[in-house]
Each structure stands twice: as structure tokens, then as C-alpha cells.
Design a protein around this motif. Structure first.
Motif, PDB file in Angstrom:
ATOM      1  N   GLY A  58       6.448  -0.619   5.262  1.00 41.66           N
ATOM      2  CA  GLY A  58       6.028   0.057   3.910  1.00 41.66           C
ATOM      3  C   GLY A  58       7.036   1.289   3.863  1.00 41.66           C
ATOM      4  N   ARG A  59       6.686   2.272   4.649  1.00 41.96           N
ATOM      5  CA  ARG A  59       7.299   3.619   4.635  1.00 41.96           C
ATOM      6  C   ARG A  59       8.683   3.407   4.788  1.00 41.96           C
ATOM      7  NH1 ARG A  59       4.229   7.995   6.728  1.00 41.96           N
ATOM      8  NH2 ARG A  59       2.997   6.474   7.919  1.00 41.96           N
ATOM      9  N   SER A 113       1.659   3.321  12.141  1.00 40.58           N
ATOM     10  CA  SER A 113       2.650   3.712  11.252  1.00 40.58           C
ATOM     11  C   SER A 113       3.468   4.849  11.823  1.00 40.58           C
ATOM     12  CB  SER A 113       1.873   4.132  10.171  1.00 40.58           C
ATOM     13  OG  SER A 113       2.471   3.925   8.972  1.00 40.58           O
ATOM     14  N   GLY A 139       5.401  -0.359  10.337  1.00 44.58           N
ATOM     15  CA  GLY A 139       5.224   0.911  11.063  1.00 44.58           C
ATOM     16  C   GLY A 139       6.581   1.694  11.449  1.00 44.58           C
ATOM     17  N   GLU A 162       6.277  -6.344   7.993  1.00 44.32           N
ATOM     18  CA  GLU A 162       5.834  -5.544   6.769  1.00 44.32           C
ATOM     19  C   GLU A 162       6.075  -4.059   6.636  1.00 44.32           C
ATOM     20  OE1 GLU A 162       2.189  -7.759   7.479  1.00 44.32           O
ATOM     21  OE2 GLU A 162       1.369  -6.038   8.787  1.00 44.32           O
ATOM     22  N   ARG A 197      -1.074  14.000   1.855  1.00 47.72           N
ATOM     23  CA  ARG A 197      -0.516  13.910   3.146  1.00 47.72           C
ATOM     24  C   ARG A 197      -0.472  15.306   3.838  1.00 47.72           C
ATOM     25  NH1 ARG A 197       3.413  12.101   5.324  1.00 47.72           N
ATOM     26  NH2 ARG A 197       2.395  10.644   6.706  1.00 47.72           N
ATOM     27  N   TYR A 202      -3.148  14.896   6.872  1.00 50.95           N
ATOM     28  CA  TYR A 202      -2.771  14.776   8.165  1.00 50.95           C
ATOM     29  C   TYR A 202      -1.813  16.011   8.668  1.00 50.95           C
ATOM     30  CZ  TYR A 202      -2.928   9.949   6.418  1.00 50.95           C
ATOM     31  OH  TYR A 202      -3.284   8.745   5.615  1.00 50.95           O
ATOM     32  N   TYR A 220       3.032   6.387   0.397  1.00 52.34           N
ATOM     33  CA  TYR A 220       1.597   7.024   0.726  1.00 52.34           C
ATOM     34  C   TYR A 220       1.519   8.390  -0.029  1.00 52.34           C
ATOM     35  CZ  TYR A 220       1.942   3.559   4.313  1.00 52.34           C
ATOM     36  OH  TYR A 220       2.120   2.183   4.955  1.00 52.34           O
ATOM     37  N   LYS A 228       0.876  -1.211   0.020  1.00 55.80           N
ATOM     38  CA  LYS A 228      -0.085  -0.237   0.031  1.00 55.80           C
ATOM     39  C   LYS A 228       0.911   1.412   0.112  1.00 55.80           C
ATOM     40  CE  LYS A 228      -1.894  -1.108   4.163  1.00 55.80           C
ATOM     41  NZ  LYS A 228      -0.879  -1.966   5.004  1.00 55.80           N
ATOM     42  N   MET A 241      -2.210   7.172  -2.823  1.00 56.75           N
ATOM     43  CA  MET A 241      -3.247   8.041  -2.361  1.00 56.75           C
ATOM     44  C   MET A 241      -3.567   9.023  -3.142  1.00 56.75           C
ATOM     45  SD  MET A 241      -2.244   8.075   1.829  1.00 56.75           S
ATOM     46  CE  MET A 241      -3.779   8.686   2.269  1.00 56.75           C
ATOM     47  N   HIS A 254      -0.030  -5.148  14.456  1.00 51.00           N
ATOM     48  CA  HIS A 254       0.655  -3.968  13.741  1.00 51.00           C
ATOM     49  C   HIS A 254      -0.152  -2.816  14.575  1.00 51.00           C
ATOM     50  CE1 HIS A 254       1.808  -0.926  10.650  1.00 51.00           C
ATOM     51  NE2 HIS A 254       0.644  -0.538  10.967  1.00 51.00           N
TER      52      HIS A 254
HETATM   53  N1  LLP Z   1       0.993  -3.617   8.140  1.00 48.69           N
HETATM   54  C1  LLP Z   1      -0.184  -2.973   8.202  1.00 48.69           C
HETATM   55  C2  LLP Z   1      -1.150  -4.174   8.777  1.00 48.69           C
HETATM   56  C3  LLP Z   1      -0.328  -1.872   7.984  1.00 48.69           C
HETATM   57  O1  LLP Z   1      -1.781  -1.354   8.197  1.00 48.69           O
HETATM   58  C4  LLP Z   1       0.337  -1.004   7.518  1.00 48.69           C
HETATM   59  C5  LLP Z   1       0.204   0.568   7.126  1.00 48.69           C
HETATM   60  C6  LLP Z   1       1.585  -1.682   7.373  1.00 48.69           C
HETATM   61  C7  LLP Z   1       1.828  -2.742   7.718  1.00 48.69           C
HETATM   62  C8  LLP Z   1       2.573  -0.484   7.149  1.00 48.69           C
HETATM   63  O2  LLP Z   1       2.807   0.447   7.563  1.00 48.69           O
HETATM   64  P1  LLP Z   1       4.227   1.349   7.574  1.00 48.69           P
HETATM   65  O3  LLP Z   1       5.516   0.432   7.768  1.00 48.69           O
HETATM   66  O4  LLP Z   1       4.391   1.944   6.362  1.00 48.69           O
HETATM   67  O5  LLP Z   1       4.283   2.250   8.422  1.00 48.69           O
HETATM   68  N2  LLP Z   1      -1.455   6.915   4.688  1.00 48.69           N
HETATM   69  C9  LLP Z   1      -0.788   6.899   5.867  1.00 48.69           C
HETATM   70  C10 LLP Z   1      -0.016   5.797   6.692  1.00 48.69           C
HETATM   71  C11 LLP Z   1      -1.365   4.505   6.566  1.00 48.69           C
HETATM   72  C12 LLP Z   1      -0.837   3.403   7.118  1.00 48.69           C
HETATM   73  C13 LLP Z   1      -1.643   2.137   6.747  1.00 48.69           C
HETATM   74  N3  LLP Z   1      -1.171   0.880   7.506  1.00 48.69           N
HETATM   75  C14 LLP Z   1       0.427   8.015   5.979  1.00 48.69           C
HETATM   76  O6  LLP Z   1       0.594   8.476   4.835  1.00 48.69           O
HETATM   77  O7  LLP Z   1       1.089   8.380   6.913  1.00 48.69           O
END
Ligand code: LLP
Length: 402
Positions: free
Chosen positions: A262-263, A189, A226, A260, A299, A303, A357, A47, A361, A186
């Protein structure tokens, strides 16, 4: 590596997203390396940036995929991620998505409610297959991040509480069509504090040990994503410390760690580049108006997120302004009350930390085509998504015109 934004603007026009693939490689290797003491899988959270070339690049490094729709699952498969490295999460999976995920034979469906478990079991039964599942536990921990991206409190819609999870695992054990393989958690983020992660992982590991005692042996512990990145001057979690504190909770368990992110993998590898259209002053408020807008990078509007912004000119005459786009909303801004140098028509502006994101988005609000995406790898640039045209935007409507 420095990217020549001007050259790219001449070649591909603006606005555009550019991603430094070598930086993505470095991020991946850092995290994977931190877990080297154990069997681990870094399942990229698609995502964050679901461009096929980005996913393919991560796949080539060995990454799996964490997906939240069957569309994301198909993206991952399309670029060669093996089904056994794909996890499908999400609080509201549609029957057809569950069915397809089962048919595609992915590693696990990550179940987020008791009701969903019943659907997965029923669909697996219909298909006469055994569904490999994990259960998302909501540990009720405050991750201390922006409320919109906090997910690990009972007030958030994600996962199930520990007692419910236990009951669900027992149901799985007694079912012919459910195979409990993993556990997942999780909490949010853009996390910059290790303590909440430690606490939640500990809760999950304790549950895994309890389950083991009643002969439910899990193979995978998914600690979620996260990990935060630097947008401004955040102090980050050290990846080795992060891995270490996760591994410490796992005594007595022979289990593969999944994370997992992403960012962390793509956030700081991407820049959104836009160009100045006009400057104007309303009363005494200065506005710099650019060709990019909230529909391209939402963003800041959504936010109030901070992104570092740089005007690519040599002007030293700075003053306060709002940096805004052409969309017909007062919420269409990249920054408010920011000191920027005086700009001229066509000056470029780089908006950093936009790899996660950002494009994913984006929308077509105001009938604005989505911008081009570019990859730079070993100093060589290439287009990885074409700029959308007007024809692209009306393609699904045109045939219905009466
Ligand atoms: N795993 C799950 C179950 C999640 O819901 C998410 C993010 C991730 C992993 C990845 O998270 P990361 O490593 O990227 O923090 N649009 C928002 C962020 C939404 C995150 C949604 N879930 C932003 O622009 O900050």
C-alpha cells in the motif's frame, strides 16, 4: 515532477491532498519489475488510499487489489479490477461480506481463524459454491516497526499459527466447499529491515512444501505488504533484494507470488497542503495554526509519525513552534517542537509523504468536511474527490429531525 502547490490552492482552495500519478506508476513498475523472474501479482492494498481514481490508475498498470472490507472489494471491481485479481483479508469478516465475496467470485478469501473457516465453509455450502481460500499464517516474527502497525507476532490478532494452519488446510482438502488456493503472511507495515521478512517468508515456503508433500498444492503465495518508505532519513529495503530473497525461498515450488503493498505504491506520491491561519505565542511557546487538522491527517496524532513539513514562503527567520490545527484537542498537531520560518496569514504549508493512510483515515470530527483530492498526471491536474460540504455532512441525519 514538481507540483505547483500555490496554483492548486488558488484553483481548489485548501486544505487538499494532491497525488502524483506518474510517481505511482514508477513505484508500481519498480516493484513489478523486481519480481519479473516469476509469475507475480501486485495486489494494491486499497486501505492505503482508496480513492477510485487512484485504484483505477493502479488497475490500468495491471495491479490487483488487496481488500479488507466488501466496500473495498466493490471499489476495486468498480474501477475494473478483474475479480480474479482481488483478495479479501481481515480478522472479522461479517457473514454478509463472505456471502457477497463468494457471489462476486473474487480470487480468494484470506481466512484468519479456524472459526472463520467454518463460517466460510457453511456459507459456501448454503450457496452451493466452492470457496477459494488462502490462510493467513502468523509466523511469530518481530517486524521491528511501530507496535501499532506490527502484525506478525502471536500477541497480534492477525492470522493463525503454523499448526492451526496445517489443520485448516487438511480440513479444506476434505471439504467439498473449500478450495485451498493460497497462503498468506503479512508481518507489519513501514518495514525497513529485510531480515524479518526473509524469516517469515521462509517459514511460509517451508509450510507450502510440507503441504505439497501431503498433496495439498497451493497456487499462490502472498507475502503481504509492508515495504517502508522514506518519511525522514530511513534506510530502505532495496526492492530487488526484497524480491530476490523471496524468490530464493521458493525452490521446488511452482507458485505465483502475490505481494500487497500500500504505502510503497502511494505514500510518497501524496502531499497534504494546508494554509496558515494564525500564529500565536502562549507564554514562550509559539504555535502556527493552519486550516488542516488531525481529522484530515491523523498519523502524527495517532502514531507520533514524522512527516516532512515545508513552509512555502521565503522567510529565513526560523524558530521553534508546534504546527497545529483548529480541532478542539491538544492532540491535534502535525509536528511539535519543529523549526519553521515566520509565517503570514495564507502562507501554504506542504506536509509530505501523505499519500498513504492520509485521506483514508480522515474523519468528520468537529463537523469538518473531508478535503478535496487532486491528481496530477503528465503535468495536468484534475479533481478526483470534491471537498465535502456541510450539506454532505448532514445528509444522512436531516430526514430524522423531529
Ligand atoms: N496487507 C495487509 C494484510 C495489511 O494489513 C496491510 C496494512 C497491507 C497489506 C499494506 O501494508 P503497507 O504496504 O501499506 O505497509 N495506518 C497505518 C498503517 C496500517 C497498515 C495496516 N495494514 C499507518 O498510517 O502507518
Amino acid at each position: 515532477m514538481s507540483i505547483n502547490f500555490k496554483e492548486l490552492a488558488n484553483k481548489y482552495q485548501t486544505p487538499y491532498y494532491v497525488y502524483d500519478f506518474d510517481h505511482i506508476t514508477a513505484q508500481y513498475n519498480e516493484l513489478k519489475g523486481a519480481f519479473k523472474a516469476r509469475k507475480s501479482l501486485v495486489a494494491y492494498a486499497v486501505k492505503a488510499n482508496s480513492n477510485l481514481s487512484v485504484i483505477k490508475h493502479l488497475a490500468s498498470l495491471g495491479a490487483g487489489a488487496d481488500c479488507v472490507s466488501i466496500g473495498e472489494v466493490k471499489r476495486a471491481l468498480k474501477v475494473g479490477i478483474a475479480p480474479y485479481k482481488i483478495i479479501f483479508s481481515g480478522v472479522g469478516k461479517i457473514d454478509s461480506e463472505i456471502k457477497e465475496a463468494l457471489e462476486l467470485g473474487i480470487l480468494m478469501i484470506n481466512v484468519e481463524s479456524d472459526a472463520e473457516l467454518q463460517r466460510v465453509e457453511a456459507i459456501a455450502k448454503e450457496l452451493d459454491v466452492v470457496a477459494r481460500i488462502s490462510i493467513r499464517v502468523n509466523p511469530n516474527i518481530d517486524p521491528k516497526t511501530h507496535p501499532y502497525i506490527s502484525t506478525g507476532l502471536h500477541e497480534n490478532k492477525f492470522g493463525v499459527d503454523i499448526d492451526t494452519a496445517k489443520r485448516m488446510y487438511i480440513q479444506c482438502k476434505n471439504s467439498e466447499n473449500l478450495d485451498p488456493q493460497g497462503i498468506h503472511c503479512h508481518i507489519g507495515s513501514q518495514l525497513t529491515e529485510l531480515e524479518p521478512i526473509k524469516e517469515s517468508v521462509k517459514i511460509v515456503a517451508d509450510l507450502v512444501r510440507n503441504l505439497k508433500a501431503i498433496k495439498i498444492e497451493l497456487s499462490f503465495m502472498d507475502i503481504g505488504g509492508g515495504l517502508g518508505i522514506v518519511y525522514d532519513d530511513e534506510k530502505l529495503i532495496d526492492t530487488n533484494e526484497y524480491a530476490q530473497s523471496v524468490l530464493e525461498t521458493m525452490f521446488g515450488l511452482d507458485i505465483t507470488i502475490i505481494c500487497e503493498p500500500g504505502r510503497f505504491l502511494v505514500g510518497n506520491c501524496g502531499t497534504f497542503v494546508t494554509k496558515v491561519l494564525y500564529e500565536k505565542v502562549n507564554g514562550n511557546k509559539r504555535f502556527v495554526i493552519v486550516d488542516g487538522a488531525m481529522n484530515d491527517l491523523i498519523r502524527p496524532s495517532l502514531y507520533n509519525a514524522y512527516h516532512k513539513i515545508e513552509v512555502l514562503n521565503d522567510n529565513k527567520e526560523f524558530s521553534d513552534c508546534n504546527l497545529v490545527g483548529p480541532v478542539c484537542e491538544s492532540g491535534d498537531f502535525f509536528a511539535k517542537n519543529i523549526d519553521l520560518p515566520k509565517t503570514e496569514h495564507n502562507d501554504l504549508i506542504a506536509i509530505y509523504s501523505a499519500g498513504a493512510y492520509g485521506f483514508t483515515m480522515a474523519s468528520n470530527y468537529n463537523t469538518r468536511g473531508k478535503v478535496a483530492e487532486i491528481a496530477v498526471e503528465n503535468g495536468v491536474d484534475r479533481l478526483i474527490r470534491k471537498r465535502e460540504t456541510f450539506e454532505d455532512l448532514i445528509a444522512l441525519e436531516e430526514e430524522f429531525l423531529k
